[in-house]
Design an enzyme around this catalytic site. Structure first.
Site, PDB file in Angstrom:
ATOM      1  N   SER A 110      14.247 -16.371  27.113  1.00 49.17           N
ATOM      2  CA  SER A 110      13.229 -17.400  27.333  1.00 49.17           C
ATOM      3  C   SER A 110      13.021 -18.193  26.054  1.00 49.17           C
ATOM      4  O   SER A 110      13.274 -17.701  24.942  1.00 49.17           O
ATOM      5  CB  SER A 110      11.915 -16.745  27.752  1.00 49.17           C
ATOM      6  OG  SER A 110      10.854 -17.672  27.741  1.00 49.17           O
ATOM      7  N   TYR A 141       4.735 -10.838  24.765  1.00 51.76           N
ATOM      8  CA  TYR A 141       5.824 -11.232  25.662  1.00 51.76           C
ATOM      9  C   TYR A 141       6.963 -11.892  24.886  1.00 51.76           C
ATOM     10  O   TYR A 141       8.139 -11.580  25.087  1.00 51.76           O
ATOM     11  CB  TYR A 141       5.278 -12.183  26.722  1.00 51.76           C
ATOM     12  CG  TYR A 141       6.328 -12.757  27.652  1.00 51.76           C
ATOM     13  CD1 TYR A 141       6.830 -12.002  28.709  1.00 51.76           C
ATOM     14  CD2 TYR A 141       6.795 -14.056  27.470  1.00 51.76           C
ATOM     15  CE1 TYR A 141       7.787 -12.532  29.563  1.00 51.76           C
ATOM     16  CE2 TYR A 141       7.744 -14.593  28.321  1.00 51.76           C
ATOM     17  CZ  TYR A 141       8.237 -13.827  29.367  1.00 51.76           C
ATOM     18  OH  TYR A 141       9.191 -14.366  30.208  1.00 51.76           O
TER      19      TYR A 141
END
Length: 253
Positions: free
Chosen positions: A137, A150
């Site tokens: 990501s 995260y």
């Protein structure tokens, strides 16, 4: 006919990829519990899947990962084995909670990094050809104050995937590492989309195009690739690297 394994069978992106790969192939949807999968199965059959199987899969039960893959391979008895495996499970978690609750922080790290490393290792060891798909990501490119738990898992996973891709180089098995931006889907419901946001179908299109060999070798000689989705996100990522830290620590998610 090939076998396609979606690890995270309820995920938006995994479902979109399965739809595109369904025609003429067997699909295995591995998810925690098999309840609520009827609509997914119906869509895949309508898309041309020769068979759709479900498999109970708990990503956190890492000691069962190899057994899960082997069970999926056995289910695809009428195909040439599992030649595509998509690691599509994951959680966003709650950053505020993770800052106070070490168990929640660990859960995010386990699902989004530890369990991914475990499953990717199994897939690279058990599969002999085809494609493995993993999801990094933009959040892992440079950790932000707003979602550093995260983001840190994606940074670690991205580094792992770079090494795994090098390990697989020259073999009949390739790793596609997708680095999407903010994905508008069930995981981000209620959140304000970030610049260069994408939808699950756009991510799936990019991944399947890469697997088809467009600009990446041929089906007989697959090449590992890292995909920025959308492509302009790569330019934004390089800008992110040079933003001064006093400014960066105030950046939103």
């Amino acid at each position: 006919m090939a076998g396609v394994l979606i690890l995270g069978g309820r995920s938006d992106i995994g479902g979109e990829i399965a739809q595109r790969l369904a025609p003429g192939n067997e699909i295995v949807l591995a998810a925690r519990g098999t309840h609520g999968m009827d609509e997914h199965i119906k869509k895949l059959r309508a898309a041309g899947a020769t068979a759709v199987h479900t498999l109970d899969f708990d990503a956190t039960a890492v000691e069962q990962h190899r057994a899960v893959f082997r069970a999926a391979r056995e289910l695809c008895e009428h195909s040439d084995g599992i030649t595509t495996a998509v690691v599509a499970f994951g959680i966003l978690g709650d950053q505020d909670r993770a800052e106070r609750d070490e168990a929640h922080a660990f859960d995010i790290a386990l699902v989004d990094y530890g369990a991914q490393v475990s499953m990717l290792t199994v897939l690279a060891d058990e599969m002999t050809r085809g494609h493995i798909v993993a999801f990094s990501s933009i959040a892992g490119w440079r950790a932000r104050r707003a979602n550093y738990v995260y983001g840190s898992t994606k940074a670690g996973l991205d580094a792992f995937c770079q090494g795994l891709a090098d390990r697989l180089h020259g073999s009949p098995l390739a790793l596609i590492t997708a680095r999407p931006g903010f994905v508008i889907g069930s995981m981000t419901t209620g959140m304000k989309p970030a610049p260069l946001s994408v939808t699950p179908d756009a991510v799936a299109d990019a991944v399947v195009d890469a697997m088809s060999g467009k600009g990446a070798g041929t089906a007989d000689a697959p090449r590992s690739r890292t995909l920025w989705i959308p492509r302009p996100l790569q330019a934004l990522a390089w800008v992110m690297r040079v933003v001064p830290r006093p400014v960066w620590r105030h950046m939103p998610r």
